[in-house]
Design a protein around this motif. Structure first.
Motif, PDB file in Angstrom:
ATOM      1  N   MET A 121       0.827  -1.200   0.000  1.00 10.81           N
ATOM      2  CA  MET A 121       0.000   0.000   0.000  1.00 10.81           C
ATOM      3  C   MET A 121       0.872   1.265   0.000  1.00 10.81           C
ATOM      4  O   MET A 121       0.630   2.206  -0.745  1.00 10.81           O
ATOM      5  CB  MET A 121      -0.935   0.025   1.214  1.00 10.81           C
ATOM      6  CG  MET A 121      -1.870   1.227   1.207  1.00 10.81           C
ATOM      7  SD  MET A 121      -2.900   1.322   2.662  1.00 10.81           S
ATOM      8  CE  MET A 121      -1.694   1.836   3.884  1.00 10.81           C
ATOM      9  N   GLU A 122       1.899   1.266   0.834  1.00  9.29           N
ATOM     10  CA  GLU A 122       2.799   2.424   0.896  1.00  9.29           C
ATOM     11  C   GLU A 122       3.498   2.643  -0.448  1.00  9.29           C
ATOM     12  O   GLU A 122       3.658   3.778  -0.881  1.00  9.29           O
ATOM     13  CB  GLU A 122       3.846   2.241   1.999  1.00  9.29           C
ATOM     14  CG  GLU A 122       3.283   2.320   3.389  1.00  9.29           C
ATOM     15  CD  GLU A 122       2.859   3.733   3.791  1.00  9.29           C
ATOM     16  OE1 GLU A 122       3.454   4.708   3.293  1.00  9.29           O
ATOM     17  OE2 GLU A 122       1.931   3.838   4.596  1.00  9.29           O
ATOM     18  N   ARG A 123       3.870   1.568  -1.083  1.00  6.57           N
ATOM     19  CA  ARG A 123       4.534   1.686  -2.380  1.00  6.57           C
ATOM     20  C   ARG A 123       3.583   2.304  -3.397  1.00  6.57           C
ATOM     21  O   ARG A 123       3.968   3.173  -4.180  1.00  6.57           O
ATOM     22  CB  ARG A 123       5.003   0.315  -2.853  1.00  6.57           C
ATOM     23  CG  ARG A 123       5.735   0.380  -4.175  1.00  6.57           C
ATOM     24  CD  ARG A 123       6.374  -0.962  -4.491  1.00  6.57           C
ATOM     25  NE  ARG A 123       7.075  -0.877  -5.737  1.00  6.57           N
ATOM     26  CZ  ARG A 123       6.674  -1.462  -6.862  1.00  6.57           C
ATOM     27  NH1 ARG A 123       5.583  -2.179  -6.870  1.00  6.57           N
ATOM     28  NH2 ARG A 123       7.374  -1.337  -7.959  1.00  6.57           N
ATOM     29  N   GLN A 124       2.332   1.877  -3.383  1.00  5.32           N
ATOM     30  CA  GLN A 124       1.347   2.431  -4.305  1.00  5.32           C
ATOM     31  C   GLN A 124       1.140   3.922  -4.030  1.00  5.32           C
ATOM     32  O   GLN A 124       1.045   4.719  -4.967  1.00  5.32           O
ATOM     33  CB  GLN A 124       0.029   1.679  -4.193  1.00  5.32           C
ATOM     34  CG  GLN A 124       0.092   0.283  -4.776  1.00  5.32           C
ATOM     35  CD  GLN A 124      -1.195  -0.491  -4.575  1.00  5.32           C
ATOM     36  OE1 GLN A 124      -2.186   0.046  -4.122  1.00  5.32           O
ATOM     37  NE2 GLN A 124      -1.164  -1.768  -4.914  1.00  5.32           N
ATOM     38  N   LEU A 125       1.083   4.290  -2.761  1.00  8.42           N
ATOM     39  CA  LEU A 125       0.902   5.699  -2.412  1.00  8.42           C
ATOM     40  C   LEU A 125       2.085   6.543  -2.882  1.00  8.42           C
ATOM     41  O   LEU A 125       1.909   7.665  -3.346  1.00  8.42           O
ATOM     42  CB  LEU A 125       0.710   5.862  -0.903  1.00  8.42           C
ATOM     43  CG  LEU A 125      -0.626   5.391  -0.341  1.00  8.42           C
ATOM     44  CD1 LEU A 125      -0.602   5.439   1.180  1.00  8.42           C
ATOM     45  CD2 LEU A 125      -1.770   6.227  -0.894  1.00  8.42           C
ATOM     46  N   MET A 126       3.294   5.993  -2.749  1.00  9.39           N
ATOM     47  CA  MET A 126       4.490   6.744  -3.130  1.00  9.39           C
ATOM     48  C   MET A 126       4.626   6.897  -4.634  1.00  9.39           C
ATOM     49  O   MET A 126       5.297   7.818  -5.100  1.00  9.39           O
ATOM     50  CB  MET A 126       5.743   6.081  -2.555  1.00  9.39           C
ATOM     51  CG  MET A 126       5.846   6.221  -1.050  1.00  9.39           C
ATOM     52  SD  MET A 126       7.324   5.445  -0.410  1.00  9.39           S
ATOM     53  CE  MET A 126       8.540   6.690  -0.821  1.00  9.39           C
ATOM     54  N   THR A 127       4.004   6.013  -5.389  1.00  9.22           N
ATOM     55  CA  THR A 127       4.142   6.094  -6.845  1.00  9.22           C
ATOM     56  C   THR A 127       2.979   6.806  -7.516  1.00  9.22           C
ATOM     57  O   THR A 127       2.964   6.948  -8.735  1.00  9.22           O
ATOM     58  CB  THR A 127       4.294   4.685  -7.456  1.00  9.22           C
ATOM     59  OG1 THR A 127       3.185   3.874  -7.079  1.00  9.22           O
ATOM     60  CG2 THR A 127       5.590   4.036  -7.017  1.00  9.22           C
ATOM     61  N   MET A 128       2.023   7.269  -6.706  1.00  8.91           N
ATOM     62  CA  MET A 128       0.901   8.033  -7.272  1.00  8.91           C
ATOM     63  C   MET A 128       1.392   9.405  -7.712  1.00  8.91           C
ATOM     64  O   MET A 128       2.291   9.977  -7.100  1.00  8.91           O
ATOM     65  CB  MET A 128      -0.199   8.217  -6.218  1.00  8.91           C
ATOM     66  CG  MET A 128      -0.975   6.960  -5.921  1.00  8.91           C
ATOM     67  SD  MET A 128      -2.223   7.242  -4.670  1.00  8.91           S
ATOM     68  CE  MET A 128      -3.395   8.216  -5.604  1.00  8.91           C
ATOM     69  N   PRO A 129       0.789   9.948  -8.762  1.00  9.54           N
ATOM     70  CA  PRO A 129       1.158  11.305  -9.180  1.00  9.54           C
ATOM     71  C   PRO A 129       0.874  12.294  -8.043  1.00  9.54           C
ATOM     72  O   PRO A 129      -0.072  12.121  -7.278  1.00  9.54           O
ATOM     73  CB  PRO A 129       0.249  11.586 -10.372  1.00  9.54           C
ATOM     74  CG  PRO A 129      -0.356  10.288 -10.757  1.00  9.54           C
ATOM     75  CD  PRO A 129      -0.240   9.355  -9.589  1.00  9.54           C
ATOM     76  N   ASP A 131      -0.375  15.195  -8.067  1.00  6.23           N
ATOM     77  CA  ASP A 131      -1.646  15.898  -8.119  1.00  6.23           C
ATOM     78  C   ASP A 131      -2.851  14.940  -8.103  1.00  6.23           C
ATOM     79  O   ASP A 131      -3.988  15.368  -8.218  1.00  6.23           O
ATOM     80  CB  ASP A 131      -1.732  16.801  -9.351  1.00  6.23           C
ATOM     81  CG  ASP A 131      -1.511  16.023 -10.645  1.00  6.23           C
ATOM     82  OD1 ASP A 131      -1.173  14.834 -10.577  1.00  6.23           O
ATOM     83  OD2 ASP A 131      -1.682  16.619 -11.717  1.00  6.23           O
ATOM     84  N   GLY A 132      -2.579  13.636  -7.925  1.00  7.44           N
ATOM     85  CA  GLY A 132      -3.662  12.656  -7.885  1.00  7.44           C
ATOM     86  C   GLY A 132      -4.326  12.605  -6.516  1.00  7.44           C
ATOM     87  O   GLY A 132      -3.788  13.113  -5.529  1.00  7.44           O
ATOM     88  N   PRO A 133      -5.511  12.011  -6.445  1.00 12.95           N
ATOM     89  CA  PRO A 133      -6.218  11.910  -5.149  1.00 12.95           C
ATOM     90  C   PRO A 133      -5.508  10.919  -4.224  1.00 12.95           C
ATOM     91  O   PRO A 133      -5.007   9.897  -4.656  1.00 12.95           O
ATOM     92  CB  PRO A 133      -7.597  11.390  -5.549  1.00 12.95           C
ATOM     93  CG  PRO A 133      -7.385  10.677  -6.842  1.00 12.95           C
ATOM     94  CD  PRO A 133      -6.249  11.394  -7.531  1.00 12.95           C
ATOM     95  N   ARG A 134      -5.439  11.259  -2.953  1.00 10.41           N
ATOM     96  CA  ARG A 134      -4.858  10.376  -1.941  1.00 10.41           C
ATOM     97  C   ARG A 134      -5.830  10.242  -0.803  1.00 10.41           C
ATOM     98  O   ARG A 134      -6.455  11.205  -0.398  1.00 10.41           O
ATOM     99  CB  ARG A 134      -3.535  10.941  -1.418  1.00 10.41           C
ATOM    100  CG  ARG A 134      -2.455  10.908  -2.463  1.00 10.41           C
ATOM    101  CD  ARG A 134      -1.131  11.286  -1.856  1.00 10.41           C
ATOM    102  NE  ARG A 134      -0.147  11.308  -2.917  1.00 10.41           N
ATOM    103  CZ  ARG A 134       1.063  10.831  -2.798  1.00 10.41           C
ATOM    104  NH1 ARG A 134       1.446  10.321  -1.675  1.00 10.41           N
ATOM    105  NH2 ARG A 134       1.906  10.882  -3.790  1.00 10.41           N
ATOM    106  N   HIS A 135      -5.926   9.046  -0.287  1.00  9.70           N
ATOM    107  CA  HIS A 135      -6.830   8.795   0.829  1.00  9.70           C
ATOM    108  C   HIS A 135      -6.051   8.495   2.080  1.00  9.70           C
ATOM    109  O   HIS A 135      -5.052   7.943   2.097  1.00  9.70           O
ATOM    110  CB  HIS A 135      -7.741   7.612   0.536  1.00  9.70           C
ATOM    111  CG  HIS A 135      -8.731   7.932  -0.553  1.00  9.70           C
ATOM    112  ND1 HIS A 135      -8.454   7.797  -1.870  1.00  9.70           N
ATOM    113  CD2 HIS A 135      -9.985   8.407  -0.507  1.00  9.70           C
ATOM    114  CE1 HIS A 135      -9.491   8.144  -2.603  1.00  9.70           C
ATOM    115  NE2 HIS A 135     -10.438   8.511  -1.782  1.00  9.70           N
TER     116      HIS A 135
END
Length: 135
Positions: A121-129, A131-135
């Motif tokens: 999950m952390e890896r996915q969060l770190m690779t999100m753009p 300006d993308g939505p984060r939860h």
């Protein structure tokens, strides 16, 4: 004691084993050589289940996957390259190594604070753009 990070990487190894098994079924590789390689790969998985610190064998096996099966190199989970380290890092660009270093620092910080840490999950969060939505 269960280690989610270790278990996550064991699951990735099992996934990679499935890909390797499929390679043998396509008859693109020498059957005898491939069978021996799969035996060694299974030994690696069993060893890591019992002695998680025995990663040196994994470095060699993952590097051999790249050399023996270049047609599936893009399917090797990048997390395994980081998990085994050493020569496996030669297959990662610098930017990716930096990402995994930051991720590793976050994991250690969470462990020090007795906080849960979900590597995937952390890896996915770190690779999100950014300006993308984060939860």
């Amino acid at each position: 004691m269960a280690n989610p990070y270790h278990d996550y990487n064991l699951a990735l190894l099992a996934h990679l084993r499935g890909i390797l098994l499929a390679m043998g079924e396509t008859e693109q590789v020498s059957e005898e050589s491939h069978a021996l390689f799969l035996e060694r790969f299974d030994e690696l998985i069993m060893t890591l289940r019992n002695v998680p610190e025995e990663r040196h064998m994994g470095q060699d096996m993952i590097c051999q996957v790249f050399h023996r099966y270049p047609q599936i190199a893009h399917l090797v989970p990048r997390d395994l390259l980081w998990y085994f380290g050493g020569d496996c890092l030669h297959f990662m660009p610098d930017e990716e190594i930096e990402l995994f270093q930051r991720l590793e620092e976050r994991r250690y910080e969470a462990e020090e604070n007795d906080e849960p840490f979900d590597w995937n999950m952390e890896r996915q969060l770190m690779t999100m753009p950014e300006d993308g939505p984060r939860h």
